[in-house]
Design a protein around this motif. Structure first.
Motif, PDB file in Angstrom:
ATOM      1  N   ARG A   1       6.964  11.639 -21.560  1.00 36.68           N
ATOM      2  CA  ARG A   1       6.907  11.476 -23.010  1.00 36.68           C
ATOM      3  C   ARG A   1       6.192  10.191 -23.418  1.00 36.68           C
ATOM      4  N   LYS A   2       5.088   9.867 -22.798  1.00 35.25           N
ATOM      5  CA  LYS A   2       4.331   8.664 -23.121  1.00 35.25           C
ATOM      6  C   LYS A   2       3.036   9.043 -23.807  1.00 35.25           C
ATOM      7  N   SER A   3       2.423   8.074 -24.476  1.00 38.33           N
ATOM      8  CA  SER A   3       1.149   8.303 -25.151  1.00 38.33           C
ATOM      9  C   SER A   3       0.034   8.491 -24.136  1.00 38.33           C
ATOM     10  N   PRO A   4      -0.988   9.254 -24.513  1.00 40.62           N
ATOM     11  CA  PRO A   4      -2.112   9.432 -23.595  1.00 40.62           C
ATOM     12  C   PRO A   4      -2.990   8.191 -23.558  1.00 40.62           C
ATOM     13  N   GLY A   5      -3.755   8.061 -22.498  1.00 42.91           N
ATOM     14  CA  GLY A   5      -4.749   7.008 -22.414  1.00 42.91           C
ATOM     15  C   GLY A   5      -6.008   7.447 -23.128  1.00 42.91           C
ATOM     16  N   PRO A   6      -7.106   6.690 -22.993  1.00 39.69           N
ATOM     17  CA  PRO A   6      -8.364   7.044 -23.657  1.00 39.69           C
ATOM     18  C   PRO A   6      -8.903   8.410 -23.233  1.00 39.69           C
ATOM     19  N   ASP A   7      -8.477   8.910 -22.068  1.00 36.47           N
ATOM     20  CA  ASP A   7      -8.952  10.217 -21.611  1.00 36.47           C
ATOM     21  C   ASP A   7      -8.216  11.370 -22.307  1.00 36.47           C
ATOM     22  N   GLY A   8      -7.157  11.060 -23.087  1.00 35.62           N
ATOM     23  CA  GLY A   8      -6.419  12.079 -23.822  1.00 35.62           C
ATOM     24  C   GLY A   8      -5.368  12.801 -23.009  1.00 35.62           C
ATOM     25  N   LEU A   9      -5.232  12.460 -21.737  1.00 33.86           N
ATOM     26  CA  LEU A   9      -4.270  13.140 -20.876  1.00 33.86           C
ATOM     27  C   LEU A   9      -2.942  12.393 -20.868  1.00 33.86           C
ATOM     28  N   THR A  10      -1.859  13.116 -21.088  1.00 35.35           N
ATOM     29  CA  THR A  10      -0.529  12.524 -21.113  1.00 35.35           C
ATOM     30  C   THR A  10       0.117  12.636 -19.734  1.00 35.35           C
ATOM     31  N   PRO A  11       1.176  11.871 -19.501  1.00 41.58           N
ATOM     32  CA  PRO A  11       1.919  12.033 -18.246  1.00 41.58           C
ATOM     33  C   PRO A  11       2.432  13.463 -18.055  1.00 41.58           C
ATOM     34  N   LYS A  12       2.746  14.135 -19.169  1.00 42.20           N
ATOM     35  CA  LYS A  12       3.225  15.518 -19.087  1.00 42.20           C
ATOM     36  C   LYS A  12       2.182  16.424 -18.421  1.00 42.20           C
ATOM     37  N   PHE A  13       0.902  16.183 -18.723  1.00 43.48           N
ATOM     38  CA  PHE A  13      -0.182  16.946 -18.083  1.00 43.48           C
ATOM     39  C   PHE A  13      -0.163  16.733 -16.576  1.00 43.48           C
ATOM     40  N   TYR A  14      -0.077  15.452 -16.159  1.00 34.34           N
ATOM     41  CA  TYR A  14      -0.093  15.140 -14.730  1.00 34.34           C
ATOM     42  C   TYR A  14       1.108  15.742 -14.005  1.00 34.34           C
ATOM     43  N   LEU A  15       2.259  15.725 -14.665  1.00 32.09           N
ATOM     44  CA  LEU A  15       3.453  16.312 -14.045  1.00 32.09           C
ATOM     45  C   LEU A  15       3.339  17.828 -13.936  1.00 32.09           C
ATOM     46  N   ALA A  16       2.777  18.469 -14.978  1.00 38.56           N
ATOM     47  CA  ALA A  16       2.653  19.927 -14.974  1.00 38.56           C
ATOM     48  C   ALA A  16       1.678  20.420 -13.907  1.00 38.56           C
ATOM     49  N   PHE A  17       0.611  19.652 -13.669  1.00 41.85           N
ATOM     50  CA  PHE A  17      -0.434  20.089 -12.735  1.00 41.85           C
ATOM     51  C   PHE A  17      -0.481  19.248 -11.467  1.00 41.85           C
ATOM     52  N   PHE A  18       0.620  18.601 -11.155  1.00 45.91           N
ATOM     53  CA  PHE A  18       0.625  17.687 -10.015  1.00 45.91           C
ATOM     54  C   PHE A  18       0.288  18.388  -8.700  1.00 45.91           C
ATOM     55  N   ASP A  19       0.791  19.585  -8.496  1.00 45.13           N
ATOM     56  CA  ASP A  19       0.510  20.297  -7.242  1.00 45.13           C
ATOM     57  C   ASP A  19      -0.979  20.567  -7.063  1.00 45.13           C
ATOM     58  N   ILE A  20      -1.692  20.695  -8.156  1.00 41.47           N
ATOM     59  CA  ILE A  20      -3.131  20.976  -8.101  1.00 41.47           C
ATOM     60  C   ILE A  20      -3.950  19.691  -7.993  1.00 41.47           C
ATOM     61  N   ILE A  21      -3.557  18.642  -8.738  1.00 43.63           N
ATOM     62  CA  ILE A  21      -4.392  17.427  -8.814  1.00 43.63           C
ATOM     63  C   ILE A  21      -3.882  16.258  -7.974  1.00 43.63           C
ATOM     64  N   GLY A  22      -2.762  16.429  -7.287  1.00 37.41           N
ATOM     65  CA  GLY A  22      -2.186  15.330  -6.502  1.00 37.41           C
ATOM     66  C   GLY A  22      -3.149  14.749  -5.491  1.00 37.41           C
ATOM     67  N   ASP A  23      -3.851  15.603  -4.740  1.00 33.95           N
ATOM     68  CA  ASP A  23      -4.812  15.120  -3.736  1.00 33.95           C
ATOM     69  C   ASP A  23      -5.992  14.415  -4.383  1.00 33.95           C
TER      70      ASP A  23
END
Length: 185
Positions: A13-35
């Motif tokens: 539940r944090k604000s996005p950075g300049p790239d517009g991506l929030t922590p929620k995005f990273y958590l949702a797609f972690f299995d795909i983007i972790g590497d």
């Protein structure tokens, strides 16, 4: 580096950075983007000598904040075993108040016993960025060799702690260094 363990500690539940991506995005797609994240974290494409590459922590992208949190969490585990007891900054289980009370007791001891002593306070303004959770840890790590040099010096004499056999030559309190010596010149 194994990232999956730490992702549970990253709040979505944090604000996005300049790239517009929030922590929620990273958590949702972690299995795909972790590497991919791991390869990004291991790269160093920034020229640290160029002031244009410096950013306040709030303007860094979420992936950098994520990496900072992972690194900080891991460092907290090992810091107490590699950092001198005289340092309390960012070391879990240690408190600045321990050093404040020790300093007060040493001053009282010197006054009551009419001991000569010199106390040197170095104010290191802006020694680290308090908005970055990794900054104080890096500060403590970089300062540690200097502290060990003082502690191991035979020419710098400290104050013997009353009721013990510990000689105090140094203590760190947040961004202040306090050196004590009962030897002038």
């Amino acid at each position: 580096m194994h990232l999956t363990f730490e992702k549970a500690n990253f709040k979505g539940r944090k604000s996005p950075g300049p790239d517009g991506l929030t922590p929620k995005f990273y958590l949702a797609f972690f299995d795909i983007i972790g590497d991919v994240l791991l390869s990004i974290f291991n790269e160093d494409n920034n020229n640290s000598t160029n002031v244009r590459n410096y950013r306040p922590i709030s303007l860094l992208n979420t992936d950098r904040n994520f990496f900072s949190k992972i690194t900080t969490t891991r460092m907290y585990v090992v810091l107490p075993s590699i950092i001198s007891l005289s340092q309390t900054c960012s070391i879990r289980g240690r408190s600045i108040f321990d050093n404040v009370h020790l300093l007060r007791n040493i001053i009282d001891h010197c006054n009551q016993n009419e001991l000569s002593a010199a106390f040197i306070n170095l104010d290191q303004e802006k020694a680290f960025n308090r908005g970055c959770r990794l900054s104080p840890i890096l500060y403590v790590l970089i300062l540690e060799p200097f502290i060990r040099k003082i502690q191991n010096s035979s020419t710098i004499r400290g104050i013997l702690v009353p009721g013990g056999d510990v000689e105090v030559k140094h203590m760190q309190m947040i961004t202040q260094e306090c050196f004590k010596s009962n030897q002038f010149g």
